[in-house]
Design a protein around this motif. Structure first.
Motif, short mmCIF file in Angstrom:
data_model
loop_
_atom_site.label_atom_id
_atom_site.label_comp_id
_atom_site.label_asym_id
_atom_site.label_seq_id
_atom_site.Cartn_x
_atom_site.Cartn_y
_atom_site.Cartn_z
N VAL A 123 0.84 -1.21 0.00
CA VAL A 123 0.00 0.00 0.00
C VAL A 123 0.87 1.25 0.00
O VAL A 123 0.64 2.19 -0.76
CB VAL A 123 -0.96 0.00 1.20
CG1 VAL A 123 -1.63 1.35 1.37
CG2 VAL A 123 -1.99 -1.09 1.04
N ALA A 124 1.93 1.24 0.85
CA ALA A 124 2.79 2.43 0.92
C ALA A 124 3.53 2.65 -0.39
O ALA A 124 3.65 3.78 -0.85
CB ALA A 124 3.77 2.28 2.08
N GLY A 272 3.17 2.90 8.37
CA GLY A 272 2.60 2.74 9.70
C GLY A 272 1.27 3.44 9.89
O GLY A 272 0.81 3.59 11.01
N GLU A 273 0.65 3.87 8.80
CA GLU A 273 -0.58 4.67 8.89
C GLU A 273 -1.69 3.90 9.61
O GLU A 273 -1.88 2.71 9.41
CB GLU A 273 -1.03 5.05 7.47
CG GLU A 273 -2.23 5.94 7.39
CD GLU A 273 -2.08 7.20 8.21
OE1 GLU A 273 -2.95 7.44 9.04
OE2 GLU A 273 -1.08 7.93 8.05
N MET A 287 -3.40 -3.39 7.73
CA MET A 287 -2.25 -2.49 7.74
C MET A 287 -1.60 -2.64 9.10
O MET A 287 -2.28 -2.76 10.12
CB MET A 287 -2.69 -1.04 7.52
CG MET A 287 -3.17 -0.73 6.13
SD MET A 287 -1.82 -0.59 4.94
CE MET A 287 -1.20 1.06 5.30
N ILE A 288 -0.27 -2.58 9.11
CA ILE A 288 0.44 -2.92 10.32
C ILE A 288 0.16 -1.92 11.44
O ILE A 288 0.11 -2.28 12.61
CB ILE A 288 1.95 -3.08 10.02
CG1 ILE A 288 2.59 -3.95 11.09
CG2 ILE A 288 2.65 -1.75 9.91
CD1 ILE A 288 2.09 -5.36 11.09
N MET B 109 8.94 9.12 11.69
CA MET B 109 8.59 7.94 12.49
C MET B 109 7.08 7.72 12.48
O MET B 109 6.32 8.65 12.74
CB MET B 109 9.08 8.20 13.92
CG MET B 109 9.08 6.98 14.79
SD MET B 109 10.12 5.68 14.18
CE MET B 109 11.74 6.36 14.42
N PRO B 110 6.61 6.49 12.15
CA PRO B 110 5.16 6.25 12.22
C PRO B 110 4.64 6.57 13.62
O PRO B 110 5.27 6.23 14.61
CB PRO B 110 5.05 4.77 11.91
CG PRO B 110 6.23 4.45 11.09
CD PRO B 110 7.33 5.33 11.61
#
Lengths: 337, 277
Positions: A123-124, A272-273, A287-288, B109-110
């Motif tokens: 996705v990213a 990381g969204e 999504m993670i 950073m997420p």
């Protein structure tokens, strides 16, 4: 300062501040403490570095070490905090160290986590490419626009970025809804008879990510493209080069640092969204960021959440290093100018 | 060929800006919709604004968020300016690489990682004395300072790097104390960068959902947390009204700041031209 009539409010505030600080610095307590500090070998320079250094140490570096530590701890379901201590001083024995790799093995054994990592990367990456395809022509258009227009156009790119991210994602919920503006319009024109389901699909998620991160792509690209020397292109065209070919062999290679910076600024946070997949993506979208959130808030499994965070961080180390190298180059490049 | 290029670039710009602004505009339009059905036009009305101002919990959350944003932006400007100044003006010092790494890492950073790691820190610190064991205003503020000081540092650093340090050096050579030089010469130069840094930090803090959710205690609700829990259940006209107010405030702010800065820039150019003559 050349003309006294130009004394602005800002200058007056600065002058007041200067006066106040000079008074403080002349006062005995300040002088004593300064003397003590100087004898200890602490200079003003050290202090300026030390304050942000210590802050980042406590609130940025040490937290990661704690996450790392807890990712090796055993889950303790009924405790508070809900994980077993890694080292314990057992009476009469010695230091008891309990380290478990179970959390990481769990991540590998459950295909949900592996899939979530893979689909986050996908996705990213796709979103980054879409941002680049849309953002590059926009940045180039702004850089080539009439100088009197440039600042306005740039302001228009930045303006949405200043308004709430959450609310802008929410705005798409209104547009993509089954009864939303887009479906209503398409049904009114007669293109479709039934609403297309767009909300809570991957399509909506991609739209949301591209929409939210587009300014991050445009700004570094613009600041790079704006510095290009237009005479290079003119020379190439004068020598008989086709404009598109000139673009490919001159502008594109020169804008590589901008492309890399923009892509990293989109890619790394997008992996990381959490908010966009949660609001626009389907319930089954993996999504993670979402997995980590659920692991912490729903399952209350802190060690597994920490293991997910460490795995995500390892995944992002290389892009982050690339981004930092670019930042460093940019800073030193500006100093040379 | 050149005309083809401009047509292409122009259409890219038009499409891109439409993409950026259509959602916002549609949200504003529907905030004045009489109907409860968010997407069916039922006539003009401002009743959702009235309802918003009677929503006590929403107003309390907004006030909390504004306080957190103001405090954290102010602290972030102080610490961030120190960091940016050190990076731009101190040349090489020991631990510089680690330092600059720590300064720029929070930019990308997420949020879930930053949020989780700060929460685990606060939990680990809780048994120590002087640390409040309820999470809320203070913990969210600390988290936001950590996040936003990086933005301030980068803005201040790039502003300082683009100005050469000969003025500062001249003042030092003439015997001015470093502190005095900073106050009289450096601070006026970086003041615009510090102001934009403050505004950016304020906005980022006001907008943050993920980090605040991790670091807030169970009884604390910031505005984004309220919006999120409302929006999760679907679209409501009240949130449209709230969004319109926020967009309005930001637009006025950004345009005013833009106009002021442009005027300042023009004045400075006039001055330097006058001095050169």
């Amino acid at each position: 300062m050349a003309n006294p009539s130009y004394v602005t409010l800002g200058q007056r505030i600065l002058a007041g501040l200067d006066k106040a600080l000079t008074t403080v610095m002349a006062s005995p307590p300040y002088r004593w403490s300064q003397g003590i500090l100087r004898r200890a070998g602490v200079t003003g320079r050290t202090l300026v570095i030390a304050v942000p250094w210590v802050w980042l140490l406590i609130f940025f570096l040490i937290p990661f070490i704690i996450v790392f530590k807890i990712s090796f701890a055993e889950t303790r379901w009924l405790g508070s905090p809900p994980y077993a201590p890694i080292w314990e001083w057992v009476e009469g024995h010695a230091l008891h160290v309990k380290i478990t790799f179970a959390n990481y093995l769990f991540l590998l054994s459950d295909s949900l986590y592996v899939q979530a990592f893979l689909s986050s990367l996908k996705v990213a990456s796709v979103s980054t490419i879409l941002c680049l395809l849309l953002g590059y022509p926009m940045a180039y258009g702004i850089a080539r626009a009439d100088p009197s227009w440039r600042n306005t156009l740039l302001l228009l790119v930045i303006l949405p970025f200043w308004t709430s991210f959450l609310l802008r994602v929410y705005a798409w919920m209104g547009l993509l809804n089954n009864h939303g503006v887009i479906n209503q319009f398409l049904m009114w024109t007669g293109i479709i008879d039934e609403p297309i389901v767009m909300l809570q699909t991957d399509f909506a998620m991609y739209i949301g990510i591209v929409y939210s991160y587009l300014p991050f792509m445009i700004l570094p690209l613009y600041s790079n493209l704006e510095k290009h020397d237009p005479t290079l292109l003119e020379a190439a065209v004068d020598l008989g080069c086709r404009p598109f070919r000139a673009f490919l062999s001159i502008t594109l290679p020169l804008s590589k640092p901008g492309i890399i910076a923009g892509s990293m600024l989109v890619f790394i946070p997008a992996v990381g969204e959490f908010v966009i997949p949660r609001l626009l993506g389907g319930t089954d979208s993996l999504m993670i960021g979402r997995v980590l959130w659920d692991e912490y808030f729903l399952n209350r499994n802190w060690p597994v959440a920490s293991a997910v965070a460490i795995a995500l961080l390892l995944l992002l180390v290389i892009p982050i290093v690339i981004f930092q190298r670019y930042q460093l180059q940019e800073a030193s490049g500006e100093q040379q100018r | 060929m050149n005309r083809n290029r401009s047509v292409f670039l122009l259409s890219a710009l038009v499409f891109g800006f439409a993409f950026l602004y259509v959602p916002i505009i549609s949200m504003i339009v529907f905030s004045f919709n009489e109907s409860k059905l968010v997407t069916v036009w039922g006539g003009f009305s401002v009743k959702w604004y009235g309802e918003l101002f009677h929503n006590r919990r929403m107003l309390e959350a907004a006030w909390l968020s504004v306080r957190i944003a103001a405090v954290s932006a102010t602290c972030a400007v102080i610490i961030g300016t120190m960091a940016g100044f050190a990076l731009a003006r101190f040349g090489h010092f020991r631990t510089r690489t680690l330092f600059s790494g720590m300064v720029t890492a929070p930019l990308v950073m997420p949020e879930v990682i930053t949020g989780l790691s700060l929460l685990l820190l606060f939990v680990a610190l809780a048994p120590l004395p002087f640390i409040p064991d309820t999470r809320g205003f203070s913990t969210i503020t600390i988290a936001h300072i950590t996040l936003t000081m990086s933005y301030v540092a980068v803005i201040v650093q790039s502003r300082l790097s683009s100005m050469d340090d000969s003025l500062e050096e001249a003042a030092l050579d003439l015997g001015a104390r470093p502190w005095k030089v900073f106050m009289v010469i450096t601070l006026p130069i970086i003041a615009p960068a510090m102001i934009s840094g403050w505004l950016l930090a304020f906005t980022l803090s006001l907008d943050d959902l993920v980090i605040a959710s991790f670091t807030a205690g169970p009884s604390t609700n910031t505005l984004p947390m309220m919006i999120f829990s409302t929006v999760r259940r679907g679209i409501t006209p009240e949130i449209n009204a709230l969004a319109t107010i926020m967009v309005g405030i930001v637009t006025i702010f950004v345009i005013t700041a833009g106009v002021l800065m442009a005027r300042q820039e023009r004045r400075r150019q006039l001055e330097t031209r006058g001095a050169g003559r």
